[in-house]
Structures are given as structure tokens and as C-alpha cells.
Design an enzyme around this catalytic site. Structure first.
Site, PDB file in Angstrom:
ATOM      1  N   ASN A  43       1.225  -1.197  -0.139  1.00 51.50           N
ATOM      2  CA  ASN A  43       0.043   0.078  -0.021  1.00 51.50           C
ATOM      3  C   ASN A  43       0.618   1.202   0.277  1.00 51.50           C
ATOM      4  O   ASN A  43       2.501   0.810   0.151  1.00 51.50           O
ATOM      5  CB  ASN A  43      -1.257  -0.002   1.048  1.00 51.50           C
ATOM      6  CG  ASN A  43      -0.163   0.277   2.739  1.00 51.50           C
ATOM      7  OD1 ASN A  43       0.391   1.059   3.258  1.00 51.50           O
ATOM      8  ND2 ASN A  43      -0.392  -1.048   3.279  1.00 51.50           N
ATOM      9  N   ARG A 121       0.836 -12.760   3.013  1.00 51.13           N
ATOM     10  CA  ARG A 121      -0.313 -12.451   4.637  1.00 51.13           C
ATOM     11  C   ARG A 121      -1.333 -14.151   3.996  1.00 51.13           C
ATOM     12  O   ARG A 121      -1.819 -14.025   4.933  1.00 51.13           O
ATOM     13  CB  ARG A 121      -0.991 -10.838   4.054  1.00 51.13           C
ATOM     14  CG  ARG A 121      -0.195  -9.777   3.973  1.00 51.13           C
ATOM     15  CD  ARG A 121      -1.092  -8.870   4.708  1.00 51.13           C
ATOM     16  NE  ARG A 121      -1.333  -9.531   5.822  1.00 51.13           N
ATOM     17  CZ  ARG A 121      -1.827  -8.428   6.526  1.00 51.13           C
ATOM     18  NH1 ARG A 121      -2.362  -7.388   6.128  1.00 51.13           N
ATOM     19  NH2 ARG A 121      -2.508  -8.696   7.566  1.00 51.13           N
ATOM     20  N   HIS A 199      -8.725  -0.383   2.574  1.00 54.27           N
ATOM     21  CA  HIS A 199      -9.149  -0.966   3.235  1.00 54.27           C
ATOM     22  C   HIS A 199     -10.437  -0.390   3.599  1.00 54.27           C
ATOM     23  O   HIS A 199     -10.039   1.277   3.927  1.00 54.27           O
ATOM     24  CB  HIS A 199      -8.580  -1.562   4.279  1.00 54.27           C
ATOM     25  CG  HIS A 199      -8.040  -2.897   4.199  1.00 54.27           C
ATOM     26  ND1 HIS A 199      -7.030  -2.911   5.142  1.00 54.27           N
ATOM     27  CD2 HIS A 199      -8.122  -4.038   3.514  1.00 54.27           C
ATOM     28  CE1 HIS A 199      -6.232  -4.294   4.646  1.00 54.27           C
ATOM     29  NE2 HIS A 199      -7.546  -5.189   3.738  1.00 54.27           N
ATOM     30  N   CYS A 298      -6.289  -2.025  12.851  1.00 59.04           N
ATOM     31  CA  CYS A 298      -5.728  -3.056  12.093  1.00 59.04           C
ATOM     32  C   CYS A 298      -5.023  -3.880  12.790  1.00 59.04           C
ATOM     33  O   CYS A 298      -5.000  -5.206  12.914  1.00 59.04           O
ATOM     34  CB  CYS A 298      -4.661  -2.888  11.266  1.00 59.04           C
ATOM     35  SG  CYS A 298      -4.976  -1.274  10.088  1.00 59.04           S
TER      36      CYS A 298
HETATM   37  N1  ARG Z   1       1.167  -3.786   5.581  1.00 58.36           N
HETATM   38  C1  ARG Z   1      -0.243  -4.402   5.764  1.00 58.36           C
HETATM   39  C2  ARG Z   1      -0.681  -4.538   4.330  1.00 58.36           C
HETATM   40  O1  ARG Z   1      -0.836  -3.874   3.658  1.00 58.36           O
HETATM   41  C3  ARG Z   1      -1.013  -3.299   6.509  1.00 58.36           C
HETATM   42  C4  ARG Z   1      -2.288  -3.422   6.481  1.00 58.36           C
HETATM   43  C5  ARG Z   1      -3.194  -3.187   7.911  1.00 58.36           C
HETATM   44  N2  ARG Z   1      -4.484  -3.354   7.836  1.00 58.36           N
HETATM   45  C6  ARG Z   1      -5.563  -2.965   8.412  1.00 58.36           C
HETATM   46  N3  ARG Z   1      -6.984  -3.182   8.773  1.00 58.36           N
HETATM   47  N4  ARG Z   1      -5.670  -1.939   7.448  1.00 58.36           N
HETATM   48  O2  ARG Z   1      -1.754  -5.723   3.752  1.00 58.36           O
END
Ligand code: ARG
Length: 304
Positions: A43, A121, A199, A298
């Protein structure tokens, strides 16, 4: 009473008072930042931050949030605060809002596991599923190949049987349609149009049955109209504040007797809104995690 299916914005023919009531969960889990790191760019916040996280600061920031939940447990607001270990090679596992979506389906604890967008992930999901099995949940997998990133994109309407769901970056419409079927709940999809709001939990925070705060830049016009149909009060927060302070990643706990908000320090607009709405506010530092695109919301999962 709305049906348990996906409702496109134009199809919404109900108001908040038409929805059935729901009890909010009282348990929370967190995942230790053992292997937290920034190894790639998933992101825009991660851009330029590869391997820049300071391990001891991250641990310290994580511990403060854990202690805030433990205090809420001591006060009798929460029933349980659980901790899971991280896994080597799962650098983002600390963001445990994303791997699952727990729900109460006709009195039975149920969870839908995510289909995460990024391969590193995807490896997180099995361990989270095992936690729910230990807690006696029905653990459900999606049949569709479409993406879903759990509570990061799917946010319950406070106290009601309704899910708001972001799509376009990390979750897709087919997965959301399946969530409505599996969890037997109406779902309203909201199209996310900005990379900075990848998100739903970066840009949309329900504060009560009638009230939500959001960043309008995150959504297309139809989605804003859908939100306005169900929430009587919509607070708008600037893109600058939402991006610079991650204030719309606040965790708001909304119970009949009390309301609490835990959020990154330094916001002005969101702080003012939370004060006006009568929240007990806890500001904390999450800078190491913001480098990776996440903050308080998060870093925890509420479950039944
Ligand atoms: N680095 C993680 C990703 O990009 C951050 C996730 C953050 N989570 C959230 N629910 N916004 O997947």
C-alpha cells in the site's frame, strides 16, 4: 426487514430502525509483532519504508495498546484479551483485523476466513483459523476465488445485523456476496476509489446506530449515498487528516453503558468528533505500524 444478501446502493430500501438488533462482541485478540517488518510495498504508506521499522519501538507501541485492552478487561468492559504468536516470514501478521471475519449466526459462533491478496499474507490465515477452532467456532472457507480481507474491509453496523463492506483493492464483490450468504446478514458494498484508502477501516468509522465518520475521498458517489440512506449523521473528515494521522483507523468500542475510542495521537478533526459524541478517548502512538499502512483498528480483532 432486509434480506440476508448483498444490497447494491440503489437497492437499499430499508433504514436503520428496520434492522434487527445485535450484541457487540466483548473479546479481543492481538498478534505479537515478533516478525513485524516492511519487506515490500502493499500500500502507498509502505513506499520508501522497506526495513525501516524499529523493533523495540514497535514492541513498545504494541504493548501500550495491549495494556489499554487489559485495562478495559479489568473495568469489566471486555471479557477476554488473547494474544497469538507471530510466524516467521509473516511480516504483516500483527495486522490481525485482516485474516478473518467473526460473526454470530443464529446464536452460533462462526468465522469466515480471508482470501488475502498478497502471498506473504496468505500464510497468516491458517494460524488464525486454528485459534477460532480452539474457541469453538464454526470455521468457514469461501468457495469463490475472489479476494476478502476480513474485518479490514467488512465493518459491522453498531448494534445491528448489517455489514458495511469495502471493495476494489483487497476484497471483491463476489466474496462479499458469499459473506452475506455464509453469515446470513445483509451486506452493503462500498466502492473504494483511492489507493490511500485501500481497506474500509482506513476511512469509515461507525460511532453509533445513526452516526458514522468517514473520508469522502475514499468512496464513489453511489457509496456515499448508500451510507447517507442508513446513517442519519455523517461526519466528514479531510483526506489530509485521514492520510497524515490515520485517525480513521480508530478503534471505537460501542456498548450500551459506555463508549471508548483508541486512536493514533495527533488528530484534530476526529478528536473533536469523538469528544462531541461523548467517547472516552485514548490516544496512543502507532508510528511504526503506520509506516506499514496500519494503526489501532488493524492491530486487533474483536470476537465473540
Ligand atoms: N501492511 C499491511 C498490508 O498492506 C497493512 C494492513 C493494515 N490493516 C488494515 N486493516 N488496514 O496488508
Amino acid at each position: 426487514m432486509p434480506e440476508n444478501r448483498l444490497y447494491l446502493p440503489a437497492e437499499i430500501d430499508f433504514a436503520c430502525h428496520n434492522l434487527s438488533d445485535r450484541e457487540e462482541p466483548r473479546c479481543v485478540f492481538m498478534v505479537k509483532p515478533d516478525y513485524f517488518d516492511i519487506v515490500d510495498v502493499k500500500n502507498p504508506y509502505m513506499e520508501g519504508n522497506r526495513h525501516t521499522t524499529q523493533k523495540d519501538r514497535a514492541w513498545q507501541q504494541w504493548q501500550v495498546i495491549y495494556n489499554l485492552y487489559k485495562d478495559l478487561e479489568e473495568k469489566g468492559v471486555l471479557n477476554e484479551v488473547a494474544i497469538l504468536d507471530g510466524i516467521a516470514g509473516c511480516e504483516d501478521m500483527v495486522f490481525c483485523a485482516n485474516q478473518s471475519l467473526p460473526w454470530m449466526v443464529k446464536g452460533s459462533k462462526t468465522v469466515v476466513l480471508s482470501h488475502m491478496r498478497y502471498p506473504s499474507r496468505q500464510k497468516e490465515v491458517a494460524a488464525i483459523g486454528a485459534f477460532y477452532l480452539r474457541k469453538g467456532y464454526h470455521v468457514l472457507q469461501l468457495a469463490t476465488a475472489d479476494l476478502l480481507e476480513g474485518n479490514g474491509d467488512v465493518i459491522p453496523h453498531p448494534g445491528k445485523q448489517l455489514l458495511w463492506a469495502g471493495y476494489g483493492h483487497r476484497s471483491g464483490i463476489d466474496a462479499l456476496r458469499e459473506v452475506a450468504e455464509l453469515l446470513q446478514v445483509p451486506v452493503i458494498p462500498l466502492r473504494l476509489v483511492s489507493d490511500y484508502f485501500y481497506h474500509l477501516d482506513t476511512c469509515f468509522v461507525p460511532l453509533g446506530e445513526d452516526t458514522v465518520m468517514l473520508c469522502p475521498d475514499a468512496f464513489d458517489d453511489m457509496s456515499i449515498l448508500a451510507i447517507e440512506k442508513v446513517f442519519a449523521n455523517v461526519y466528514r473528515v479531510s483526506r489530509k487528516e485521514a492520510v497524515e494521522t490515520f485517525s480513521l483507523n480508530a478503534h471505537c468500542l460501542i456498548y450500551p453503558a459506555a463508549r471508548f475510542a483508541i486512536l493514533q495521537k495527533g488528530s484534530k478533526e476526529v478528536l473533536g468528533i469523538l469528544q462531541k459524541e461523548g467517547f472516552e478517548i485514548m490516544e496512543t502512538e502507532t508510528g511504526e505500524f503506520i509506516k506499514s499502512g496500519g494503526s489501532v483498528f488493524c492491530m486487533k480483532m474483536m470476537y465473540y
